[in-house]
Design an enzyme around this catalytic site. Structure first.
Site, mmCIF file in Angstrom:
data_model
loop_
_atom_site.group_PDB
_atom_site.id
_atom_site.type_symbol
_atom_site.label_atom_id
_atom_site.label_comp_id
_atom_site.label_asym_id
_atom_site.label_seq_id
_atom_site.Cartn_x
_atom_site.Cartn_y
_atom_site.Cartn_z
ATOM 1 N N LYS A 1 75.797 79.690 85.949
ATOM 2 C CA LYS A 1 77.129 79.956 86.500
ATOM 3 C C LYS A 1 78.025 80.428 85.368
ATOM 4 O O LYS A 1 78.405 79.651 84.496
ATOM 5 C CB LYS A 1 77.744 78.694 87.132
ATOM 6 C CG LYS A 1 79.042 79.034 87.867
ATOM 7 C CD LYS A 1 79.922 77.836 88.154
ATOM 8 C CE LYS A 1 81.035 77.650 87.158
ATOM 9 N NZ LYS A 1 81.979 78.772 86.984
ATOM 10 N N CYS B 1 86.500 77.554 70.337
ATOM 11 C CA CYS B 1 86.371 76.101 70.155
ATOM 12 C C CYS B 1 86.510 75.777 68.678
ATOM 13 O O CYS B 1 86.910 74.686 68.316
ATOM 14 C CB CYS B 1 84.984 75.630 70.585
ATOM 15 S SG CYS B 1 84.608 76.088 72.243
ATOM 16 N N GLU C 1 94.079 70.060 71.955
ATOM 17 C CA GLU C 1 93.598 71.442 71.826
ATOM 18 C C GLU C 1 94.556 72.379 72.580
ATOM 19 O O GLU C 1 94.817 72.187 73.759
ATOM 20 C CB GLU C 1 92.181 71.554 72.403
ATOM 21 C CG GLU C 1 91.555 72.898 72.092
ATOM 22 C CD GLU C 1 90.112 73.023 72.572
ATOM 23 O OE1 GLU C 1 89.822 72.578 73.702
ATOM 24 O OE2 GLU C 1 89.294 73.580 71.815
ATOM 25 N N VAL D 1 86.676 68.650 82.218
ATOM 26 C CA VAL D 1 85.566 69.003 83.110
ATOM 27 C C VAL D 1 84.262 68.391 82.599
ATOM 28 O O VAL D 1 83.457 67.847 83.366
ATOM 29 C CB VAL D 1 85.440 70.540 83.254
ATOM 30 C CG1 VAL D 1 84.215 70.921 84.070
ATOM 31 C CG2 VAL D 1 86.701 71.120 83.884
ATOM 32 N N GLY D 2 84.071 68.438 81.281
ATOM 33 C CA GLY D 2 82.851 67.888 80.682
ATOM 34 C C GLY D 2 82.665 66.417 81.025
ATOM 35 O O GLY D 2 81.557 65.969 81.338
ATOM 36 N N GLY E 1 82.871 73.967 77.781
ATOM 37 C CA GLY E 1 84.160 74.138 78.439
ATOM 38 C C GLY E 1 85.100 73.009 78.056
ATOM 39 O O GLY E 1 84.970 72.422 76.972
ATOM 40 N N SER E 2 86.012 72.695 78.970
ATOM 41 C CA SER E 2 87.056 71.733 78.605
ATOM 42 C C SER E 2 86.534 70.298 78.611
ATOM 43 O O SER E 2 85.541 69.964 79.269
ATOM 44 C CB SER E 2 88.220 71.837 79.585
ATOM 45 O OG SER E 2 87.859 71.228 80.806
ATOM 46 N N ASN E 3 87.245 69.467 77.873
ATOM 47 C CA ASN E 3 86.898 68.064 77.757
ATOM 48 C C ASN E 3 86.975 67.367 79.120
ATOM 49 O O ASN E 3 86.099 66.579 79.491
ATOM 50 C CB ASN E 3 87.884 67.428 76.766
ATOM 51 C CG ASN E 3 87.408 66.097 76.287
ATOM 52 O OD1 ASN E 3 87.536 65.123 77.014
ATOM 53 N ND2 ASN E 3 86.831 66.051 75.096
ATOM 54 N N GLU F 1 79.548 70.682 75.259
ATOM 55 C CA GLU F 1 80.263 71.173 74.073
ATOM 56 C C GLU F 1 81.683 71.451 74.541
ATOM 57 O O GLU F 1 81.904 72.300 75.388
ATOM 58 C CB GLU F 1 79.560 72.418 73.523
ATOM 59 C CG GLU F 1 79.879 72.663 72.068
ATOM 60 C CD GLU F 1 81.233 73.304 71.867
ATOM 61 O OE1 GLU F 1 82.174 72.581 71.461
ATOM 62 O OE2 GLU F 1 81.362 74.497 72.128
#
Ligand code: UN1
Length: 500
Positions: A180, A289, A390, A237-238, A233-235, A255
């Site tokens: 995706k 990043c 961030e 969502v991770g 991606g973002s923290n 990551e």
């Protein structure tokens, strides 16, 4: 959300070797962030489309795993040649859909080329271990085997490089992939998929399902037949992905960004440090990043450094990245622009001193794009939000310190741990810093960006969950270890009992 447009490029799904229309036939526009132009549209798929992709991947994977690894690797070698042949075309499309300046876009495509040739070599390695058995006439070894079906979820800021870091090792190891891409950058995904097909990758070994994280991403994460999720991606969502995978006991590699610092000591070459800061803080408009968003400077050289930095910033041309003279392109979209601007207001409110920038650029040629002026705060306290969170934009915070020890402490005082750098000419400080900086990547006398593909990429603390992208380390994400014992003694030997 819209139905299919009459013109422009349409990016549909690629399942079982064919471009297919998503079940719902809904699309989102693809925009050029430099000027707001619509480049085409991308499918907004559903869980049903993921289901089709999983069925294709399952069918393909068993056969693919039986192809000898050196032959699997040959496909990647051909992918590398095609990427090389099309480097300029790909770089131009990348600049148009993502916004990074053309020189950096070429650099990103080069990462993909390097990764292809590196992983092609891996087809003749994929090393396991042979080791003596504790018993007579018994042979022991551990080998890597594919996990099965791999789900990869990639971001818009490195739409081709990160896809290669994840898909190439997965493929060479004998897995099938469901990918995706970010909805902002599907054109690069379409190019890479076509290259895989031209290079002769069998149908179903890679499948593309475009759409939102909430629909397609969630369906992938929750699908019982997808064995591994690799996400950048973002923290936020991770963490959600990790929770869901945790419940299912599904392997997940995350990551999730950084709050990277460049330390400038009082013995540093200041001109060199300024070059490092410019490149790492404002390259890719700060949307890496690995971008430098903090400069930790020894108080003795703070003023000199600031003066030199501001002087060099006057020559940073801002605009459409297709112009070779431009050094800072747009940010990805209006939401990103607003978020960056909000952080600048937060910094002001916290009492940091704004030395440069701090505004949206929308005059003349920049009117229809999403441009933010490269911005510098000084006298920033390590605990301020602008020094902790961030921002993902061209904003850097200068934090003065009194000693080397304090610099290390400030560097380590954030919840992220991706990249860090120190400028110094003192060999003892160099070695102490590389030991004590709590990040997955450390640079000496260079900025915080520019990781090379044959080394592990990833970070400590809130940056990830212990896994690494690229390098051979990525193979650990996409393979299982199998331990094999072969007894050729002709009698039953009982380990731990018969070995005295
Ligand atoms: C990223 O921003 O997620 O080290 C990747 C670098 C690049 C990759 C960045 N090679 O800056």
């Amino acid at each position: 959300m819209s139905k299919k447009l009459a013109n422009g490029i349409t990016v549909d799904n690629f399942i079982d070797g064919e471009w297919v229309v998503s079940e719902k036939e809904q699309y989102a526009p693809i925009k050029n962030p430099a000027n707001g132009e619509t480049l085409g549209e991308v499918a907004l798929s559903t869980a049903e489309d993921v289901e089709r992709a999983v069925a294709a991947a399952k069918k393909a994977q068993k056969q693919w795993a039986l192809v000898p690894a050196p032959q699997r690797a040959e496909v990647l070698y051909r992918v590398g040649l095609l990427l090389k042949e099309r480097k300029e075309r790909l770089a131009r499309i990348l600049t148009m859909e993502m916004g990074k300046v053309i020189e950096e876009a070429r650099g990103e495509v080069q990462e993909g080329i390097d990764m292809a040739f590196y992983m092609a070599g891996e087809g003749r390695r994929l090393f396991g271990n042979t080791t003596p058995s504790e018993l007579k006439d018994k042979f022991a070894m551990s080998i890597r085997v594919p996990v099965g079906i791999v789900g990869i979820i990639t971001p818009w800021n490195f739409p081709i490089a990160i896809a290669t870091w994840k898909s190439f090792p997965a493929i060479v190891a004998g897995n099938a992939v469901i990918w995706k891409p970010a909805t902002e950058t599907p054109l690069m995904a379409r190019e890479l998929i076509n290259i895989f097909a031209e290079a002769g990758l069998p149908n179903g070994v890679i499948n593309l399902v475009c759409g939102s994280g909430s629909k397609v991403g969630t369906a992938m994460v929750e699908h019982p037949d997808i064995d591994v999720i690799s996400f950048t991606g973002s923290n936020e969502v991770g963490r959600t992905i990790a929770e869901k995978c945790g419940k299912l006991l599904k392997r997940v590699s995350l990551e999730m960004g950084g709050k990277n610092a460049i330390i400038v000591m009082d013995d540093a070459d200041l001109d060199l440090a300024v070059e490092g800061i410019l490149w790492s803080a404002f390259g890719t408009s700060g949307q890496r990043c690995t971008a430098c968003s903090r400069v930790i400077v020894h108080e003795k050289v703070k003023e000199d450094l600031e003066e030199k930095l501001l002087e060099r910033m006057r020559y940073l041309k801002i605009g459409d990245g297709l112009d070779e003279e431009v050094k800072v392109g747009p940010v990805i979209n209006g939401n990103a622009l607003q978020k960056i601007h909000e952080y600048v207001q937060i910094g002001r409110g916290e009492g940091a001193v704004l030395l440069a920038g701090g505004y949206i650029l929308n005059d003349g040629e920049l009117a229809d794009g999403y441009y933010y002026a490269p911005s510098v705060f000084t006298d920033v306290e390590p605990s301020m939000r602008i020094a902790q969170e961030e921002i993902f934009g061209p904003v850097v915070s200068i934090i003065p310190v009194k000693s080397f020890e304090e610099a290390i402490e400030v560097n380590n005082s954030v919840t992220f741990g991706l990249s860090s750098s120190i400028f110094t000419r003192d060999i003892n400080k160099v070695f102490t810093a590389q030991r004590d900086l709590d990040t997955g990547i450390v640079y000496v006398n260079a900025g915080t960006t520019g990781a090379e593909i044959h080394l592990p990429f990833g970070g400590t603390k809130g940056t990830g969950n212990g896994h690494r992208d690229s390098g051979v380390a990525a193979l650990d994400v996409f393979t299982e270890w199998k331990s094999v014992y072969i007894d050729f003694s002709g009698k039953l030997q009982r380990a731990q009992i018969d070995n005295n």
